[in-house]
Design a protein around this motif. Structure first.
Motif, mmCIF file in Angstrom:
data_model
loop_
_atom_site.group_PDB
_atom_site.id
_atom_site.type_symbol
_atom_site.label_atom_id
_atom_site.label_comp_id
_atom_site.label_asym_id
_atom_site.label_seq_id
_atom_site.Cartn_x
_atom_site.Cartn_y
_atom_site.Cartn_z
ATOM 1 N N GLU A 19 -14.600 0.330 0.782
ATOM 2 C CA GLU A 19 -14.220 1.698 1.517
ATOM 3 C C GLU A 19 -12.737 1.704 2.012
ATOM 4 O OE1 GLU A 19 -16.733 4.050 1.284
ATOM 5 O OE2 GLU A 19 -15.957 4.354 3.299
ATOM 6 N N LEU A 20 -12.396 0.552 2.458
ATOM 7 C CA LEU A 20 -11.035 0.496 2.992
ATOM 8 C C LEU A 20 -9.962 0.796 1.815
ATOM 9 C CD1 LEU A 20 -9.829 -0.056 5.732
ATOM 10 C CD2 LEU A 20 -9.655 -2.338 5.193
ATOM 11 N N SER A 23 -9.718 4.282 1.111
ATOM 12 C CA SER A 23 -9.301 5.138 1.909
ATOM 13 C C SER A 23 -8.179 6.158 1.659
ATOM 14 C CB SER A 23 -9.047 4.574 3.452
ATOM 15 O OG SER A 23 -8.167 3.656 3.011
ATOM 16 N N THR A 68 -9.986 6.713 6.640
ATOM 17 C CA THR A 68 -11.211 6.450 5.777
ATOM 18 C C THR A 68 -11.962 7.657 5.673
ATOM 19 O OG1 THR A 68 -12.318 6.241 7.602
ATOM 20 C CG2 THR A 68 -11.598 4.064 6.840
ATOM 21 N N ALA A 134 -7.866 0.531 9.784
ATOM 22 C CA ALA A 134 -8.667 1.320 8.918
ATOM 23 C C ALA A 134 -8.117 2.943 8.961
ATOM 24 C CB ALA A 134 -10.001 1.424 9.205
ATOM 25 N N LEU A 215 -14.606 2.789 10.714
ATOM 26 C CA LEU A 215 -15.218 2.251 9.576
ATOM 27 C C LEU A 215 -16.394 1.532 10.011
ATOM 28 C CD1 LEU A 215 -14.949 1.975 6.316
ATOM 29 C CD2 LEU A 215 -13.427 -0.095 6.979
#
Ligand code: SF4
Length: 375
Positions: A19-20, A23, A68, A134, A215
């Protein structure tokens, strides 16, 4: 709460890291994600202009842009005061601040006996553990170093910092901060907790993180197991608006608390984002419902590049006054101002101020009466 969420725990390190990585890091990616046609019809159409693109680059070089997909998906393009967009969209005032001129008004750097360690109060230290976050919040009070890779050499300083804390018996508390300490690998967080927990005169370890906001998938089973192993640990989150308290956050906070973590929240009072008693009333009540104690409401610090977020102290006091009696005590954080020039944190209590003014007026009347009597 939505029970189907139990299926989307994503409790693996692999998921939050992915996910990071995925982003949004450029203006083009942001426009793609939000949709050019939708942006054109919104109050944010200015981000499509050539002049904004140029400014974006300049600002980004100074303090990175990143958000994100989870966090930006909470945004509402058709709200001109969207609390999500206002927190993440770069603004030219960040590099041309008409009001605040100092990058470090709280004097953290001169109170830094070792790089990455701030020792401003005798009883506690703040450890700058990571320059990564994040999401880069445009109001960040540490933007002079957050997002700049050159500001950290953590592995080199680890043992000198631990030695410093060991040798200073007045230190009762360590605040792990940054940047976001939860942007680090679990094994490194564990190593730090391992060393800190062996220091007898330490009573408290606080982790200051915005990951549960930006996040929440970062709150994994692996991380919770580590925090449980080094019980007690306090996690201080940073929710600024009720919209940030989603169903997934609820599940993750429950998970943290089951691991024995005390969860507190600090918010910042931000212009057009939460400078309103009804929004803060809802935020603090919802925090309680999520099992998070509202701890501090910070008056925005006088940091270069953030004056467009600053609310007047008078307005802040008025908001707090309105909240008294509307929210139970447990849902009322301390409203604090960090004095410039490293003067420290002072709590602002509306009634105390009112009483002080009353006392000063009484003293004035008494003096005037004495003068009259003598004459
Ligand atoms: S998460 Fe915290 S340290 Fe990172 S940019 Fe936001 S306010 Fe600054």
């Amino acid at each position: 709460m939505n029970s189907s969420l139990s299926n989307i725990y994503f409790d693996t390190n692999k998921y939050w890291k992915k996910e990071l990585q995925n982003s949004i890091k450029t203006l083009e990616e942001l426009i793609d994600f939000l949709g050019k046609e939708r942006i054109k019809k919104s109050p944010y159409s200015y981000i499509l202009e050539e002049s904004y693109k140029k400014n974006f680059q300049k600002i980004h070089q100074n303090f990175r842009f990143q958000v994100t997909k989870y966090y930006i998906s909470l945004a509402n393009l058709y709200n001109q005061n969207c609390p999500i967009l206002l927190q993440i969209l770069p603004n030219i005032k960040e590099i041309e601040d008409p009001v605040f001129k100092e990058k470090d008004p709280l004097r953290e750097e001169i109170h830094s006996p070792i790089p990455e360690l701030v020792h401003r109060y005798p009883d506690r230290v703040l450890w700058y553990l990571s320059h990564n976050c994040a999401v880069y919040c445009r109001f960040c009070m540490r933007k002079r170093k957050v997002s700049h890779p050159s500001t950290i050499s953590i592995k080199q300083n680890l043992f000198s910092i631990i030695e410093y804390i060991k040798n200073n018996k007045n230190i009762k508390e360590v605040i792990l901060s940054g940047g976001d300490p939860l942007s680090l690998e679990d094994k490194f967080i564990e190593e730090i907790l391992f060393h800190l927990k062996r220091i007898e005169h330490l009573y408290s370890i606080r982790i200051h993180t915005r990951m549960p906001v930006t996040l929440p998938y970062r709150i994994t089973e692996e991380l919770c197991n580590i925090l449980e192993k080094y019980y007690p640990v306090t996690v201080v989150t940073h929710f600024n608006h009720p919209i940030e308290l989603t169903d997934i956050v609820y599940e993750k906070i429950k998970f943290l608390k089951k691991s024995g973590v005390l969860v507190l929240n600090q918010s910042v009072l931000l212009k057009n984002i939460n400078d309103n008693a009804s929004i803060l009333e809802e935020l603090f009540l919802k925090l309680i419902k999520f099992g998070i104690k509202p701890y501090y409401l910070h008056h925005c610090d006088e940091v270069y590049g953030t004056s467009h977020f600053r609310v007047s102290l008078q307005k802040g006091i008025e908001i707090i006054r309105q909240l008294q009696g509307r929210n139970p005590g447990i849902a009322l954080p301390k409203y604090v101002v960090d004095l410039p020039d490293g003067g420290g944190k002072i709590p602002i209590v509306p009634n105390i101020l009112k009483n002080m003014i009353h006392q000063i007026r009484n003293i004035y009347v008494i003096i005037m009466l004495i003068i009259k009597y003598i004459n």
